[in-house]
Scaffold this active site. Sequence first.
Site, short mmCIF file in Angstrom:
data_model
loop_
_atom_site.label_atom_id
_atom_site.label_comp_id
_atom_site.label_asym_id
_atom_site.label_seq_id
_atom_site.Cartn_x
_atom_site.Cartn_y
_atom_site.Cartn_z
N LYS A 94 -51.75 9.34 32.18
CA LYS A 94 -50.46 9.90 31.74
C LYS A 94 -50.30 9.91 30.22
O LYS A 94 -49.61 10.77 29.68
CB LYS A 94 -49.30 9.14 32.38
N GLU A 116 -37.22 10.96 33.49
CA GLU A 116 -36.95 10.06 34.60
C GLU A 116 -38.24 9.33 34.95
O GLU A 116 -39.33 9.77 34.57
CB GLU A 116 -36.45 10.83 35.83
N SER A 383 -57.92 7.90 38.18
CA SER A 383 -56.79 8.21 37.30
C SER A 383 -56.12 7.00 36.66
O SER A 383 -55.53 7.12 35.60
CB SER A 383 -55.74 9.03 38.07
C1 LIG Z 1 -48.67 9.17 38.13
C2 LIG Z 1 -50.02 8.89 38.65
C3 LIG Z 1 -50.70 9.79 39.52
C4 LIG Z 1 -50.04 11.04 40.06
O1 LIG Z 1 -49.73 12.01 39.12
P1 LIG Z 1 -50.54 13.37 38.96
O2 LIG Z 1 -49.65 14.19 38.11
O3 LIG Z 1 -50.74 13.95 40.34
O4 LIG Z 1 -51.82 13.04 38.33
C5 LIG Z 1 -51.99 9.50 39.90
N1 LIG Z 1 -52.62 8.37 39.49
C6 LIG Z 1 -52.01 7.48 38.68
C7 LIG Z 1 -52.75 6.26 38.27
C8 LIG Z 1 -50.69 7.70 38.24
O5 LIG Z 1 -50.10 6.80 37.43
#
Ligand SMILES: *Cc1c(COP(=O)(O)O)cnc(C)c1O
Length: 407
Positions: A94, A116, A383
Amino acid sequence: MKNSFSHALPNKEGYFGEYGGSFIPPELQAVMDEITQTYLEIREQPEFQAELAELYKHYVGRPSPIFHAKNLSERFGADIYLKREDLNHTGAHKINHCLGEALLAKKLGKKKLIAETGAGQHGVALATAAALVGLECDIYMGEVDIAKEHPNVVRMAILGANVIPATHGRKTLKEAVDSAFEAYLKDPISQIYCIGSVVGPHPFPMMVRDFQSIIGNEAKLQFQEMTHGAPDNIIACVGGGSNAIGIFTAFLDDDAVNLYGVEPTGRNVEEDGEHAATMLKGSPGTMHGFHSYMLQDDAGEPAQVYSVASGLDYPSVGPQHSYLKDTDRVTYEGISDDEAIQAFFDLSRLEGIIPAIESAHAVAYACKLAKAKPGSSILVNLSGRGDKDIDFVVEKYGQQYGINDLA
Ligand SMILES: *Cc1c(COP(=O)(O)O)cnc(C)c1O
C-alpha cells in the site's frame, strides 16, 4: 528503478471497456477533473518520476526481492517464487500508492490527506506518507474497528494523524466511507480523498494502478535475470485489486504468462454475507463512484461481505479487473478462509515467512495450481507480512495447528 507507466487504458472518461467512469456529485466532478489533469501532466515529468523513484529506493526499500521458495516448491511440485512486497516499509504494497498520492496532493497544493480505513492498513500507510511529505491527515474509522484494531490506531496517532470515529449504523468500514465522503464534500479544495485501491471514480483506478505497476516492472526484470525467462503463471490476491494489477500490468501483453486473481470465498461461497467473491458471485452495477462487478442486495446497495482477511473484505473490485475478467485475460479463482489459514502456516513453517492473511490466499492458490501444473513456474505476489494477524490467528486457529498454552 524508474516506473514506466502503461498508457493503454482507460479511455479519456476513465472507462476500461464498459467499467469504471465517474459517478459523483457535479460539485465534486470539477475537482476530480483537476486531479486528473494534474496527474496526467506530472506523470510525464522526469522530476516527479525521479522523486518517486528516490522514495521507492531509499524509503520503501525497493526493489523488493524475488525469493525462490524451494521448500514450498518441493512440497507442491512446481517452482514457486515470491515477490516480497511484505518487506516494504510499513509491511505491504500500500505504501507504493500512498506515496504517489501524497506527492500528487502536494503538487496540487492540498493541505490535508483524508481517507477511510477498515482494519487500519490503508490508514497507517497514508499517515506514514503524510508525515513524510509534510501534510495533515484525517483517517475515518468505524468505532467498532477502532476498538478491534488498537495497534494500528496507536500507530496512526504516533504518526500524527487524526483518527476520527464513525459512530452511526454498524460503526464499521461502510460508515467510515460515508463519514469520509461527507467530510470531503464539505471541503474538496484544501483536502484530497486518497483512495486505498484501484477503485473509486476516475482517475483513481488508473493512478493507483500506475503507482503499483512498479511491482510488475521490477518482477519482469528480476525473473528474467534469475531464470532467463518469464514466469508461466502469476498469482495475486484481489480485494480492491491494487497489488494484483500492480504485478499484472507489466505482463498483460505477454500471452504466454497466465494471470490469476484470487478472491476470498470466506466461510461459504454459496451463502450471501459469508464471502467477498465479487467477480465469482457478483454482477455489474454502480457504487462508490464507479461501475464494476459488485456484490449488491436487492436494492442495488452494497451487500454484506465477509472474509477472514479484512483487506479482502470489499463488495466491489477495481474496474480494470472486471474488464480483464470479461476479456478472459485474467482468470479469477476463489480460496476459502480455511485454505488461506493452511497456507499461512505452510509458508511460515516451510520457509520462515509469516504472510498477511490476504497474501496467504494467493499462496494457497499457488499450492493448488502447482499440483495441477507440476514443473511449471509460479510467481506469487506476497502483498504483505503477517505481523498484524498473529494474535488473531493464534487465538482462532492455534489449537488446530498445535499451538497451546501461550499464556
Ligand atoms: C489491503 C491489502 C490487500 C488488498 O488490497 P488490494 O487493493 O486488492 O491489493 C492485500 N494484501 C495486503 C497485505 C493488504 O494490506
